[in-house]
Design a protein around this motif. Structure first.
Motif, PDB file in Angstrom:
ATOM      1  N   ASP A 292       0.867  -1.239  -0.071  1.00  0.00           N
ATOM      2  CA  ASP A 292      -0.011  -0.132   0.043  1.00  0.00           C
ATOM      3  C   ASP A 292       0.688   1.244   0.036  1.00  0.00           C
ATOM      4  O   ASP A 292       1.925   1.071   0.475  1.00  0.00           O
ATOM      5  N   VAL A 293       0.253   2.201  -0.335  1.00  0.00           N
ATOM      6  CA  VAL A 293       0.977   3.583  -0.640  1.00  0.00           C
ATOM      7  C   VAL A 293       0.407   4.854   0.035  1.00  0.00           C
ATOM      8  O   VAL A 293      -0.784   4.816  -0.106  1.00  0.00           O
ATOM      9  N   VAL A 294       1.153   5.556   0.621  1.00  0.00           N
ATOM     10  CA  VAL A 294       0.558   7.143   0.923  1.00  0.00           C
ATOM     11  C   VAL A 294       1.209   7.904   0.163  1.00  0.00           C
ATOM     12  O   VAL A 294       2.372   8.140  -0.345  1.00  0.00           O
ATOM     13  N   TYR A 295       0.367   8.853  -0.341  1.00  0.00           N
ATOM     14  CA  TYR A 295       0.658   9.837  -1.581  1.00  0.00           C
ATOM     15  C   TYR A 295       0.478  11.190  -0.841  1.00  0.00           C
ATOM     16  O   TYR A 295      -0.650  11.572  -0.301  1.00  0.00           O
ATOM     17  N   LEU A 296       1.384  11.837  -0.626  1.00  0.00           N
ATOM     18  CA  LEU A 296       1.626  13.369  -0.525  1.00  0.00           C
ATOM     19  C   LEU A 296       1.761  14.383  -1.490  1.00  0.00           C
ATOM     20  O   LEU A 296       2.891  14.146  -2.159  1.00  0.00           O
ATOM     21  N   GLU A 297       1.214  15.358  -1.628  1.00  0.00           N
ATOM     22  CA  GLU A 297       1.499  16.274  -2.628  1.00  0.00           C
ATOM     23  C   GLU A 297       1.688  17.659  -2.382  1.00  0.00           C
ATOM     24  O   GLU A 297       0.943  18.177  -1.490  1.00  0.00           O
ATOM     25  N   SER A 298       2.516  18.212  -3.193  1.00  0.00           N
ATOM     26  CA  SER A 298       2.906  19.679  -3.023  1.00  0.00           C
ATOM     27  C   SER A 298       2.431  20.387  -4.320  1.00  0.00           C
ATOM     28  O   SER A 298       2.216  19.849  -5.469  1.00  0.00           O
ATOM     29  N   HIS A 299       2.797  21.745  -4.291  1.00  0.00           N
ATOM     30  CA  HIS A 299       2.566  22.160  -5.726  1.00  0.00           C
ATOM     31  C   HIS A 299       3.534  21.824  -6.906  1.00  0.00           C
ATOM     32  O   HIS A 299       3.299  22.113  -8.013  1.00  0.00           O
ATOM     33  N   VAL A 300       4.773  21.372  -6.529  1.00  0.00           N
ATOM     34  CA  VAL A 300       5.882  21.320  -7.322  1.00  0.00           C
ATOM     35  C   VAL A 300       6.360  19.597  -7.238  1.00  0.00           C
ATOM     36  O   VAL A 300       7.193  19.431  -8.039  1.00  0.00           O
ATOM     37  N   GLY A 301       5.671  18.897  -6.591  1.00  0.00           N
ATOM     38  CA  GLY A 301       6.258  17.428  -6.582  1.00  0.00           C
ATOM     39  C   GLY A 301       5.250  16.598  -5.608  1.00  0.00           C
ATOM     40  O   GLY A 301       4.071  17.000  -5.127  1.00  0.00           O
ATOM     41  N   ALA A 302       5.699  15.458  -5.378  1.00  0.00           N
ATOM     42  CA  ALA A 302       4.803  14.257  -4.593  1.00  0.00           C
ATOM     43  C   ALA A 302       6.027  13.463  -4.129  1.00  0.00           C
ATOM     44  O   ALA A 302       6.793  13.348  -4.331  1.00  0.00           O
ATOM     45  N   LEU A 303       5.319  13.060  -2.785  1.00  0.00           N
ATOM     46  CA  LEU A 303       6.092  11.929  -2.190  1.00  0.00           C
ATOM     47  C   LEU A 303       5.232  10.860  -1.737  1.00  0.00           C
ATOM     48  O   LEU A 303       4.138  10.730  -1.609  1.00  0.00           O
ATOM     49  N   TYR A 304       5.894   9.470  -2.135  1.00  0.00           N
ATOM     50  CA  TYR A 304       5.291   8.318  -2.068  1.00  0.00           C
ATOM     51  C   TYR A 304       5.611   7.513  -1.141  1.00  0.00           C
ATOM     52  O   TYR A 304       6.975   7.191  -0.986  1.00  0.00           O
ATOM     53  N   LEU A 305       5.021   7.225  -0.078  1.00  0.00           N
ATOM     54  CA  LEU A 305       5.402   6.270   1.253  1.00  0.00           C
ATOM     55  C   LEU A 305       5.069   4.927   1.145  1.00  0.00           C
ATOM     56  O   LEU A 305       3.988   4.922   0.833  1.00  0.00           O
ATOM     57  N   GLU A 306       5.973   3.949   1.194  1.00  0.00           N
ATOM     58  CA  GLU A 306       5.620   2.597   1.220  1.00  0.00           C
ATOM     59  C   GLU A 306       6.071   1.907   2.420  1.00  0.00           C
ATOM     60  O   GLU A 306       5.582   0.613   2.760  1.00  0.00           O
ATOM     61  N   GLU A 307       7.015   2.338   3.154  1.00  0.00           N
ATOM     62  CA  GLU A 307       7.395   1.653   4.381  1.00  0.00           C
ATOM     63  C   GLU A 307       6.258   1.567   5.269  1.00  0.00           C
ATOM     64  O   GLU A 307       5.372   1.905   5.457  1.00  0.00           O
ATOM     65  N   GLN A 308       6.147   0.051   5.726  1.00  0.00           N
ATOM     66  CA  GLN A 308       4.670  -0.539   6.333  1.00  0.00           C
ATOM     67  C   GLN A 308       4.448   0.481   7.839  1.00  0.00           C
ATOM     68  O   GLN A 308       3.209   0.872   7.844  1.00  0.00           O
ATOM     69  N   ALA A 309       5.408   1.001   8.479  1.00  0.00           N
ATOM     70  CA  ALA A 309       5.404   1.757   9.528  1.00  0.00           C
ATOM     71  C   ALA A 309       4.685   3.294   9.245  1.00  0.00           C
ATOM     72  O   ALA A 309       3.948   3.704   9.887  1.00  0.00           O
ATOM     73  N   GLU A 310       5.256   3.721   7.933  1.00  0.00           N
ATOM     74  CA  GLU A 310       4.653   5.057   7.484  1.00  0.00           C
ATOM     75  C   GLU A 310       3.123   4.836   7.124  1.00  0.00           C
ATOM     76  O   GLU A 310       2.459   5.739   7.362  1.00  0.00           O
TER      77      GLU A 310
END
Length: 332
Positions: A292-310
């Motif tokens: 599963d993935v957590v998706y975080l977005e800003s105006h100029v990019g994005a962060l994809y978190l996949e670590e189970q703890a995250e």
């Protein structure tokens, strides 16, 4: 967010493995240009499956070269690890695959040839059925979907487009804005207008693609499960004027009547809450080999978190705000 439309077409393909007689998680279909998966539960056996939902067989398309590379890379990493070999060991085997190249293959950064997959499978001692399936899967690592070549869509968002097309469930929080998958065209136009885009035509293309994405998202079979918590600010800020905003609120209430859509509101009266750090998405997949993935977005990019703890931490945050949220149909 730059959420775009997804044309999705798929064909059920099942292939039995030699050892277990069960269907593999993925099969690449050259006919459809998609990676297909066959699974045994409409919303998976994990948490958040709607109560009373019947279990059934279905296929979910896994589309886009970046998502296929991600899937193949994880499977190749697992094979290498099971063989007890390090990346350096592979590089020293003189297959013509350097350690940096192997790293890029395993992390899903580059297209992969069937020949390289077969060579690696031979080195790892994989059986013929696994080798053939992974070599076929490699075809999809260079298959371009429309969004891969689109100049309108930023590079950092293209992975999200493919992931969303493949997810079984999506949980999201937005405190100030209605998310793209729930917007009306008029509301979306007002949002883009507030950013004062230099290229008005590009903004219109974004709006058109966003509407196309919605149509596909809600027409999927099986449907994706969407659970969204909105801050009260998103339902009180009159974006686009009174008429546009009323149309948007009515649209949310209609959508919330769907069996697979749950829209809730976190009232101001709650005060401080767990999601005050900002908006996020959690994309869940039924196959345990696809994290599963957590998706975080800003105006100029994005962060994809996949670590189970995250991912678990964001699930915890979502559970906390969900307890204090009320159904949009009951709000005010």
């Amino acid at each position: 967010m730059n959420e775009i439309g997804l044309p999705v077409a798929f064909l059920l393909v099942e292939r039995e493995t030699a050892n277990t007689g069960s269907s593999p998680s993925y099969v690449w279909s050259a006919t459809t240009g998609c990676l297909l998966t066959t699974r045994c539960c409409g919303y998976g056996s994990r948490r958040h499956r709607p109560h009373g939902l019947a279990r059934r067989r279905f296929c979910v398309p896994v589309t886009g070269q970046r998502v296929v590379r991600r899937a193949l890379g994880r499977r190749m990493t697992r094979l290498r690890t099971a063989s007890g070999m390090s990346r350096r060991d592979v590089a020293e085997a003189r297959l013509g695959i350097s350690e940096p190249t192997l790293h890029r293959i395993e992390t899903g950064k580059v297209p992969v040839t069937g020949a390289n997959v077969r060579a690696l499978c031979w080195l790892y001692g994989a059986d013929q059925s696994i080798t053939d399936a992974l070599a076929e899967l490699a075809l999809g690592t260079s298959q371009q979907e429309w969004w891969d070549a689109s100049p309108v869509i930023p590079e950092w968002f293209k992975l999200y487009v493919g992931l969303e097309a493949s997810a079984s469930r999506m949980f999201g929080y937005d405190g100030e804005i209605i998310p793209g998958e729930l917007q009306t065209p008029e509301y979306a136009r007002a949002v883009f207008g507030a950013e004062q885009p230099v290229d008005a035509e590009a903004a219109e293309r974004h709006i058109k693609l966003r509407m196309q994405r919605q149509q596909t998202l809600f027409a999927r079979t099986p449907p994706i499960r969407i659970v969204t918590v909105l801050g009260e600010g998103a339902l009180t800020r009159s974006v686009g004027g009174e008429q546009v905003f009323k149309g948007q609120i009515d649209h949310l209430r209609r959508l919330s009547g769907e069996d697979t859509v749950d829209i809730r509101v976190l009232p101001f009266s709650v005060g401080a809450h767990a999601a005050m750090a900002g908006a996020f998405r959690i994309l869940e997949f039924d196959d345990p080999e696809d994290p599963d993935v957590v998706y975080l977005e800003s105006h100029v990019g994005a962060l994809y978190l996949e670590e189970q703890a995250e991912v678990d931490e964001y699930r915890r945050i979502f559970d906390l705000i969900s307890k204090d949220a009320v159904p949009v149909a009951e709000f005010r």
